[in-house]
Design a protein around this motif. Structure first.
Motif, mmCIF file in Angstrom:
data_model
loop_
_atom_site.group_PDB
_atom_site.id
_atom_site.type_symbol
_atom_site.label_atom_id
_atom_site.label_comp_id
_atom_site.label_asym_id
_atom_site.label_seq_id
_atom_site.Cartn_x
_atom_site.Cartn_y
_atom_site.Cartn_z
ATOM 1 N N ALA A 118 0.830 -1.208 0.000
ATOM 2 C CA ALA A 118 0.000 0.000 0.000
ATOM 3 C C ALA A 118 0.865 1.259 0.000
ATOM 4 C CB ALA A 118 -0.933 0.007 1.208
ATOM 5 N N VAL A 119 1.926 1.234 0.827
ATOM 6 C CA VAL A 119 2.800 2.411 0.897
ATOM 7 C C VAL A 119 3.509 2.627 -0.438
ATOM 8 C CG1 VAL A 119 4.870 3.358 1.995
ATOM 9 C CG2 VAL A 119 3.072 2.333 3.396
ATOM 10 N N ARG B 149 1.726 6.733 -6.570
ATOM 11 C CA ARG B 149 0.633 7.652 -6.852
ATOM 12 C C ARG B 149 1.110 9.100 -6.787
ATOM 13 N NH1 ARG B 149 -3.555 11.010 -4.958
ATOM 14 N NH2 ARG B 149 -1.984 11.809 -3.565
ATOM 15 N N ASN B 150 1.889 9.388 -5.731
ATOM 16 C CA ASN B 150 2.351 10.766 -5.553
ATOM 17 C C ASN B 150 3.353 11.173 -6.623
ATOM 18 O OD1 ASN B 150 1.218 12.215 -3.107
ATOM 19 N ND2 ASN B 150 1.568 10.174 -2.317
ATOM 20 N N ILE B 151 4.192 10.221 -7.010
ATOM 21 C CA ILE B 151 5.145 10.538 -8.076
ATOM 22 C C ILE B 151 4.399 10.850 -9.367
ATOM 23 C CG2 ILE B 151 6.944 9.562 -9.569
ATOM 24 C CD1 ILE B 151 7.944 8.021 -7.101
ATOM 25 N N LEU C 249 -4.204 21.931 4.051
ATOM 26 C CA LEU C 249 -3.369 21.543 2.914
ATOM 27 C C LEU C 249 -3.341 22.611 1.820
ATOM 28 C CD1 LEU C 249 -4.281 17.763 2.597
ATOM 29 C CD2 LEU C 249 -2.093 18.733 3.278
ATOM 30 N N VAL C 250 -4.400 23.380 1.691
ATOM 31 C CA VAL C 250 -4.447 24.384 0.628
ATOM 32 C C VAL C 250 -3.878 25.718 1.091
ATOM 33 C CG1 VAL C 250 -5.965 25.736 -0.858
ATOM 34 C CG2 VAL C 250 -6.389 23.305 -0.548
ATOM 35 N N LEU D 41 3.953 15.204 2.818
ATOM 36 C CA LEU D 41 3.738 13.889 3.415
ATOM 37 C C LEU D 41 2.281 13.754 3.851
ATOM 38 C CD1 LEU D 41 5.146 11.242 4.470
ATOM 39 C CD2 LEU D 41 5.254 12.395 6.680
ATOM 40 N N MET D 42 1.792 14.821 4.481
ATOM 41 C CA MET D 42 0.417 14.805 4.952
ATOM 42 C C MET D 42 -0.544 14.642 3.766
ATOM 43 S SD MET D 42 -1.698 17.732 7.001
ATOM 44 C CE MET D 42 -1.152 17.654 8.664
#
Lengths: 295, 245, 288
Positions: free
Chosen positions: A280-281, A287-289, C97-98, C107-108
């Motif tokens: 999952a991590v 996903r973030n990349i 966040l915004v 990270l959050m």
């Protein structure tokens, strides 16, 4: 501030405003108030820590509570490995099927106008709003002994319910709209001028898709695949209904976790869970990349 | 001087929006901040309103230094470029907003709102929502909303930019009349020299964060003080206008 | 994520309905309908087919039995409460966040999707462990006599867990695009920050918030994996509706399971329809 102020101002400009200057000089609270900011950030951090962070630590701590050897044993257990393989099979199948569907459906709904588009879009969304347990149930009611296709399948000796195909079908069902949902807005925003121009120049359907449409949706497609993978890998309710929990045969990793947990084999359950947490991590990082690249 | 800027400097992320800006505007004047886009005119307006803070220099309103005073306490009405009408409130509620915030009584608010609706000739449209209005009507509502708390100074950011050319001229005349009738000192920002020349009593011409010239429209046209003003102002266009003035 | 967003898009493409010059219509239509039909619609139709075999009296009998009704009540009430909690924290998170810059913000932001990526069963056992009487958090509450795991509080917490991303991800983009002029206008008129937030910003966020709330609510009603462990499955107390379906299936009471599922399905559809309608209504204001 007040000193500088008085020095800088000509008397005549200030007029009789000395009093008003003193009244006025206190900075308004709203002007420089980081208090609310820190409270809100604090609340957010606390909320995420309690709701998301600590559960992850729980998994890690419990997985290793009986030591490294016990962890390795649980993770390398024959049934765990088999469950992992089935999870991978179901995930790959779901991603493949839903990618094909997502590309065709998004192309159809964004490039062509026809009656019933809205209804079609709504139908595609159905699996989103359905309980996974119901998603499993519909396949039992279709392919199970009592299902309307039950007799036919029995006559031809095909097993779907309580077998691997059922697990795969249920996984496909719950993740069905994922790729489509990512592709559709992108293709729709792009419009169809480019495709029309290419078609008028005589390009064929496949060429148009490969040369014109596809470059627009590359990242969205990857994004959709990642989301689909995450959901498919972790699906529990639907698969739980249809798998029959046959250890080593129709058990996926999440189901294996459940069985271990219900057998009070907590450490093993958390150890197997840790595999899923790591996956999952990794998915989250991917996903973030991808999201970052898209921008 | 009612509004006075003294040696104002403002930098945004390395971009100098205002370089040593000084000027004054007398009470009751209608002034135009005119200049090409990026010349720093909107920044000046926003600093007067307290929406941005100058790095250096003093802002005075009615003889009081207001640098550290929040915009809401400066007695200013502000008309935003796109009007920023509250979409989910009716016209009447939009106008009443500034009065409700002051905790005025219901009857007081109602009579003030009615008065303003009459002023902008939209008496029967108080229950409408912004999306049900034309561009010109929206501007009038924004104008009324800014005037509701009875400000001493009215600031308008490109008040005609969002209106199509056909009604723009009409609205210009209307706004000019309204401001005269209410008698509020006003400053508006524009990049359209015709607008500035026809509407304002005083034109403040800005370029690259500096003030090029301050004067009546006539002075700006007939006695340009810098090369920039000479190039920027198409004086021929206003010959007829200048004769009337 | 709901149908309304689609509707906006679709209207846009309608304009050129004339000649179809882009090739591939037949193929895409065929593939789309075939896959949708075989994999979703036909299986889904089975539920209506088997329900129709049930007599009406029988159907009513099943879904009005005490156990089933209490299952619906538990699922709906806990999911509603969880969606409310998520609406509040979702707005706070989206706002933070915004609007703010602080270390660890990325990270959050990345963590928000964790409930989505983490298999529900894993979340379920982790939350159960954490909130049980011996767990890290549960033991703190046990001291003051509050039980969390195996009560409706526990169910609600699990539903909060699965619902967070829906609200945050619905509100965040709208807040990002929100024109600061609205706030500045309110501020110039003398409103303080809280007043501005509740009178001016919140109405702007409301359609998105509602969508997020609806999705979190729907997800909570249907959720199984993360809830089943912490619920404890105590009849009339913590038995959620999806679990009842499961129980009936294990007893081979297919008709009962179908009846319960059908009602749950109708509730979900009704909910989505309701939220879509409100959103369509709210869209009228956005022309300005």
């Amino acid at each position: 501030m007040a000193d500088k102020n008085e020095k800088d101002l000509d008397r005549d400009l200030v007029g009789d405003g000395i009093h008003s200057i003193q009244k006025v000089i206190q900075p308004h609270k709203a002007y420089s108030r980081p208090v609310i900011k820190y409270i809100l950030i604090g609340v957010s951090v606390l909320f995420l820590a309690v709701m998301l962070g600590i559960p992850l630590i729980v998994v890690a701590v419990n997985a290793l509570s009986d030591g490294w050897a016990a962890y390795k044993e649980a993770v390398l257990d024959e049934y765990t490995v088999k469950a992992l393989l089935l999870t991978l099979l179901a995930t790959v199948s779901a991603v493949a099927v839903n990618t094909v569907f997502g590309v065709f459906a998004a192309y159809l709904l964004s490039k062509f106008y026809f009656k019933g588009r809205q209804i079609l879009a709504t139908l595609i969304d159905i699996p989103f709003s359905i309980s996974p347990v119901i998603a499993g149930l519909v396949f039992i009611l279709t392919f199970g002994n009592i299902g309307w296709m039950g007799d036919f399948l029995k006559a031809h000796d095909i097993k779907i319910v309580f077998a691997v195909p059922g697990v795969i079908l249920a996984t496909i069902f719950v993740t069905f709209p994922f790729v489509f949902r990512e592709l559709f807005p992108v293709l729709n925003a792009q419009g169809k001028d480019e495709e029309e121009a290419a078609a008028l120049m005589g390009a064929g359907g496949f060429t148009i898709f490969r040369r014109i449409t596809f470059p627009h949706i590359r990242w969205a497609l990857l994004y959709g695949v990642i989301l689909c993978t995450a959901r498919a890998m972790g699906e529990f309710g639907a698969v739980s209904v249809i798998s029959g929990h046959l250890r080593g045969k129709t058990n996926t990793l999440p189901l294996h976790v459940e069985i271990l947990y219900n057998e009070f084999n907590t450490t093993a359950a958390f150890a197997v869970s840790s595999i899923l947490v790591i996956l999952a991590v990794l998915i989250l990082i991917a996903r973030n990349i991808v999201e970052w690249k898209r921008k | 001087m009612y509004v006075e800027m003294r040696h104002i400097t403002k930098t945004f992320d390395g971009f100098q929006a205002s370089r040593d800006v000084s000027f004054g505007i007398e009470k009751g004047f209608l002034a135009a901040l005119l200049g090409p886009s990026g010349s720093g005119k909107t920044t000046i307006l926003r600093m007067i309103a307290g929406l941005d803070r100058p790095d250096e220099g003093d802002i005075l309103i009615d003889g009081t230094r207001v640098n550290d005073l929040p915009g809401s306490k400066r007695g200013i009405g502000f008309v935003f470029q796109n009007y920023a009408l509250f979409r989910y409130m009716t016209v009447a509620d939009n106008i009443a907003f500034g009065l409700e915030v002051q905790k005025k009584s219901k009857s007081e608010i109602k009579s003030r709102v009615d008065e303003l609706l009459e002023l902008i000739a939209m008496k029967d449209l108080g229950k409408r929502y912004p999306h049900q209005l034309s561009g010109g009507q929206r501007q009038r509502v924004a104008f009324a909303r800014a005037l509701a708390p009875d400000p001493q100074l009215l600031l308008l950011d490109e008040p005609f930019a969002a209106i199509d050319a056909k009604v723009r001229r009409e609205l210009r005349t209307w706004l000019r009349e309204m401001i005269e009738r209410v008698g509020v000192t006003s400053i508006f920002v524009t990049h359209d020299q015709e607008e500035a020349m026809e509407v304002a009593d005083l034109v403040i011409l800005t370029n690259q964060g500096r003030i090029e010239q301050i004067g009546s429209p006539r002075e700006i046209c007939l006695q340009p003080q810098t090369d920039f003003v000479r190039d920027f102002i198409d004086a021929k266009r206003f010959e007829a206008l200048m004769d009337i003035v | 994520m709901t149908g309304v967003f689609m509707e906006q898009h679709i209207v846009k493409v309608k304009n050129k309905k004339g000649v179809r010059v882009i090739p591939g219509f037949g193929l895409s239509m065929g593939v789309t309908l075939a896959m949708l039909g075989c994999l979703v619609l036909i299986p889904l139709a089975s539920i209506f087919l088997s329900a129709s075999r049930l007599g009406f009296g029988e159907f009513i009998g099943v879904v009005t039995s005490r156990q089933v009704v209490s299952g619906y009540v538990v699922s709906l009430s806990c999911a509603f409460l969880a969606a409310l909690v998520n609406a509040v924290f979702g707005i706070v998170l989206a706002w933070v966040l915004v609007r703010y810059e602080f270390p660890g913000k990325r990270l959050m932001d990345g963590m928000i999707e964790l409930p989505f990526a983490l298999p529900t069963a894993v979340a379920g056992i982790a939350l159960t462990y954490l909130y049980s009487d011996q767990g890290w958090i549960g033991s703190l509450f046990a001291k003051v006599g509050i039980k969390i795991a195996y009560t409706r509080i526990g169910i609600t917490i699990a539903m909060v867990f699965v619902g967070i991303p829906f609200v945050v991800r619905a509100v965040q983009p709208v807040l990002e695009k929100l024109d600061r002029q609205y706030e500045e206008a309110a501020m110039m008129l003398g409103a303080n920050k809280p007043y501005t937030f509740f009178r001016v910003i919140l109405p702007e966020l409301f359609p998105a918030l509602l969508a997020g709330f609806g999705l979190a609510f729907a997800r909570g009603i249907g959720e199984y994996g993360s809830v089943v462990f912490i619920a404890g499955n105590i009849p009339y107390k913590t038995q959620i509706a999806p679990l009842l379906i499961m129980t009936k299936l294990e007893q081979y009471k297919y008709a009962d399971a179908t009846a319960i599922a059908l009602v749950l399905l109708l509730i979900s559809f009704l909910l989505m329809f309701l939220i879509n309608s409100i959103q369509i209504y709210m869209q009228r204001f956005s022309k300005a």
